[in-house]
Design a protein around this motif. Structure first.
Motif, PDB file in Angstrom:
ATOM      1  N   VAL D  36       0.843  -1.201   0.000  1.00  0.00           N
ATOM      2  CA  VAL D  36       0.000   0.000   0.000  1.00  0.00           C
ATOM      3  C   VAL D  36       0.875   1.247   0.000  1.00  0.00           C
ATOM      4  O   VAL D  36       0.614   2.214  -0.731  1.00  0.00           O
ATOM      5  N   SER D 146       0.170   6.557   3.934  1.00  0.00           N
ATOM      6  CA  SER D 146      -0.538   5.632   3.056  1.00  0.00           C
ATOM      7  C   SER D 146      -0.990   6.372   1.793  1.00  0.00           C
ATOM      8  O   SER D 146      -0.645   7.540   1.601  1.00  0.00           O
ATOM      9  N   GLY D 187      -6.438  -0.322   2.685  1.00  0.00           N
ATOM     10  CA  GLY D 187      -5.328   0.429   3.237  1.00  0.00           C
ATOM     11  C   GLY D 187      -5.355   1.910   2.897  1.00  0.00           C
ATOM     12  O   GLY D 187      -4.580   2.690   3.458  1.00  0.00           O
ATOM     13  N   ASP D 188      -6.251   2.317   2.001  1.00  0.00           N
ATOM     14  CA  ASP D 188      -6.360   3.743   1.677  1.00  0.00           C
ATOM     15  C   ASP D 188      -6.851   4.532   2.896  1.00  0.00           C
ATOM     16  O   ASP D 188      -7.614   4.014   3.725  1.00  0.00           O
TER      17      ASP D 188
END
Lengths: 308, 308, 308, 308
Positions: D36, D146, D187-188
């Motif tokens: 990510v 991220s 994971g954003d």
């Protein structure tokens, strides 16, 4: 781990729960009647005034031992600011961050609990992070003005200061009362001098903290028998360090604050007072010692003054 | 922009610079002699005590108008913490962040300067961010106990409270002195009641801040002529808002603090005191009003008490 | 007492006053161009992230040596408060009191002055108690994201940590650059590891404070020649203690902040980073290190992260 | 009063308790893998950086509505102090008092509880006044870097800002995702723009506080389905005010923080970001948003940066 039997027996004997009604929040301060205050005023014969508070400064008595009880951090938010234009009156302003029990202070009745209770049988859970003390916050103490009596235990024992770990006993108090040449009366505020604060005044903060003389767990009964309104001394925690009875920490706190509902004061500088009392040959005076009325506070700074 | 001529003329007439020596840092507090304190104690005939401080709380008198003068933010650093193990005595501890002039307080002599000077001709630059007030910090005031006199200007004028913008004049003070049936004496601490604090007590903080009655720039001479030791009132800034003379902000501050070296107090709650004085038919009392002794402070909280 | 000639000679050679215009307030941060940021992003090949900030706690690196630079005092203002009624969602809230340079931080350009000047020739008097830094406050730094390079001087010298008093020289920096196997480029942020912070991590706060290795007064020229954007290290004050040149305190501060207009960071924990760089066999990474944007601040906490 | 059934049904569907083990304290941050982070770095193509934090100042977003959540009070403890003698390098130092959730911040997982539980089924009583959050304190979050995605709901709906009380629905989020021309990935970190912060930026603090648009209680499932790592928006409390379901206050807080173990952010200034995304015609970027690592904190300031 529970408190020793001795503690519970004393607790039973000194308890003031219910004495001034179920709604009472001020405990032994009820003993300061108009007559007591008049007798205090009658002590004023020279007009001499003695301050009992330590100056409030970052270099105060706290050493970091008690987390969050921070010395006064005093900063300027403006310095000679000409807010109304050049040439106008300029202002300087200041603010402070401090532990309410960091310097010369009164412990409020909510400061300690045991077995889940605070003074007058209220639940300890009435003290909360957002609401502070719902009962007996120091804003409820009101004016604290009474006759003050110095019990100069160090002088009565013929020493400059009591050794670390020394337990001030009822016998010590009686000897100091005899030295004072008076009789403690109901409503008096008693100041017990150990001399320990000399260590701080000499720059030894760690030595001031411990070992320390303090009041024996047997003294609350002595105060209770005389219906004293409040007690203060010249040590960091009020108590004997290391403790008189192994494992019993803050026993006197619990008896005074929880059982008796009696304010107790710490870090009172009684050195000048000791000298003045000796000079004036009298150990009673008008004592003005009203805590700063923080709402819901369990401790509060005070700038006590003895007037002769 | 400079201060008006009228200000400078008054300043000359009321100046106490040098009066108590070049080294003096306490100004008119020098006027509180032993005799004054004895006369104060002689006022105590009933033992009745009246508190004059506002409770210290986040919901205090400050509105954000004066940046950095923050209401007391009082938080718990421990709540019923059994630091010595389960079943032992539990402690709660608290701390505070607050502007030293946020609530009931004394202005110290270093609080304002004009023309680069503070009391006794010292340079304004002696107040610094790191050192605070090098001279006349409030820790130097010492015990403030004297005869207090309430000048109930609102009552003397037959109103509940003076209107916003009203200038309390020397004539107002004399009328209130007459109502009080006494003569202001050297060393007295004078409390001037406008009734303005009712607005705060009723929940109107903005209305309390302005418009506000306050002391006319002509009153310092009245106090000076009588050798008053200190003056306090029941308003946010002590001064008339909007100002009596256009563009002259904080003129009374400059005369009292810089020229006379006289402490002045703000946000004193004189409402209960007014009622008690009327009931007791006397307007003098023992006043205990020692500021918290912050080292180098230009302002300090105080918990004043009037004793009858 | 004035600064030594050597200081003034170096100052002349490294000065960036006027380089980005008379209005510039951010100095060498101007060197972080879009191209530099792209090269930083190109360093991200594994996605591994290393934190460089010390945890913020009352038991932090400050020992009281620097008055007012207090460790973070973090308290709860509410704990599981059901403010909307029993059974509703409960909230806990917290607050902090801390010196802005107490923990892992950036020094802002207004943090020091000499000869009455701060960066870009502005008067030191533009920093005031009420207004803080009128120029170059840390809110003006904006996003600090660039290529970071670890110059692991301790590792390059084959020691776990440099001895107290050790002067990190330009030669030390070049040796560490060689160890890193790269060339410092314009806009890079350089992290200089001495290993000194191990002392704090091992519980020895006093030993962390002094004696301490630090950067020689000859290193600013090395950074200047390479157009470095900012420098941070793992010591309490950044400087060598005791000072390299007797009587010259904070000389590197003055060169970096005042002359070059370059942020410098202290109390950065570079221990894990050192291990990761050795493992990954590369000493460059994307560094995200934006200071908390306090308006007018001369110091600000930062939570830097190295991304590999 | 208990929470409505709808809440409990959603809670069951989005719960992450146990998902990363019984010992887990960081919840959905576990979803930010190396892959990510690499995809985040791949977003950096121009090197343009956009700050998302509000400047920290006394005149911040707090209005006093939430007691104890005080705006940053930033003061100088020294101003150009020549502590090593006249003519030496002079230093200025500053400190701050502030609510950890007063400005641009992350809510920690301990910030709310319901039915006596916090994330991962731990007892709410693990948050205490003296110890703060024993579990999931923000010092445990570690580096938060991220891929960030702006869901510009206001722009997707064709308005400058959503009206007060508007519930941002899953459909709104999907429409904004479509506008963004991308797919939210595991994971954003998602930033939801309502435009509400314009009110504060225009000087209307009360209007910023309420009425306010916010996230519908139906959106946590949308985030859960996509395995989002964290969500932030541009409002004071994150939630719709007045609440979407009468009597259900802080429902989204409870779902995100307690059930999902997902950080959420408030007071993020997404205005410049919205303009940049529209200009660059892309809504994803590297987001660096590591909270200041206060030990045991339930909230922490963050200075987030979007890098394009």
């Amino acid at each position: 781990m529970s408190l020793p039997d001795e503690f519970h027996e004393i607790a039973k004997r000194v308890s003031n729960w219910g004495r001034w009604g179920a709604a009472d929040e001020t405990g032994t301060l009820n003993l300061i009647t108009g007559a007591v205050v008049r007798s205090a005023a009658a002590c004023v014969t020279s007009g001499r005034r003695v301050p009992l508070a330590l100056p409030l400064r970052l270099d105060g008595v706290q050493t970091g031992l008690i987390p969050g009880r921070v010395n006064p951090l005093h900063t300027m938010v403006a310095v000679n600011l000409e807010m109304f234009g050049p040439g106008t009156v300029a202002t300087s302003d200041d603010m402070v961050v401090m532990g309410l029990q960091a310097a010369t202070h009164w412990d409020g009745l909510g400061h300690v609990s045991h077995a889940g209770r605070i003074y007058n049988g209220r639940p300890a859970s009435s003290v909360t992070a957002h609401g502070r003390a719902a009962f007996s916050g120091l804003e409820k103490a009101g004016p604290v003005v009474s006759r003050g009596v110095l019990l100069d235990v160090a002088r009565a024992r013929g020493v400059e200061r009591l050794p670390g770990g020394h337990a001030v006993t009822p016998e010590d108090l009686s000897a100091a009362e005899e030295l004072a040449g008076l009789t403690i009366a109901a409503g008096d505020i008693v100041l017990v001098r150990t001399g320990q604060i000399q260590r701080y005044l000499a720059g030894d903060k760690d030595g001031y903290a411990h070992p320390s003389p303090g009041l024996s767990i047997r003294t609350p009964e002595w105060f209770h028998a005389r219906d004293v309104a409040a007690v203060a001394n010249d040590t960091l925690t009020f108590e004997i360090i290391p403790p008189e009875i192994e494992g019993l920490w803050l026993g006197v706190h619990a008896l005074h604050l929880v059982e008796m509902g009696m304010l107790q004061g710490q870090n009172w500088n009684l050195e000048q007072l000791s000298r003045v009392c000796a000079e004036e040959r009298r150990y009673s005076f008008l004592l003005a010692a009203t805590p700063e009325p923080f709402v819901g506070a369990v401790g509060a700074p005070v700038a006590p003054v003895a007037v002769f």
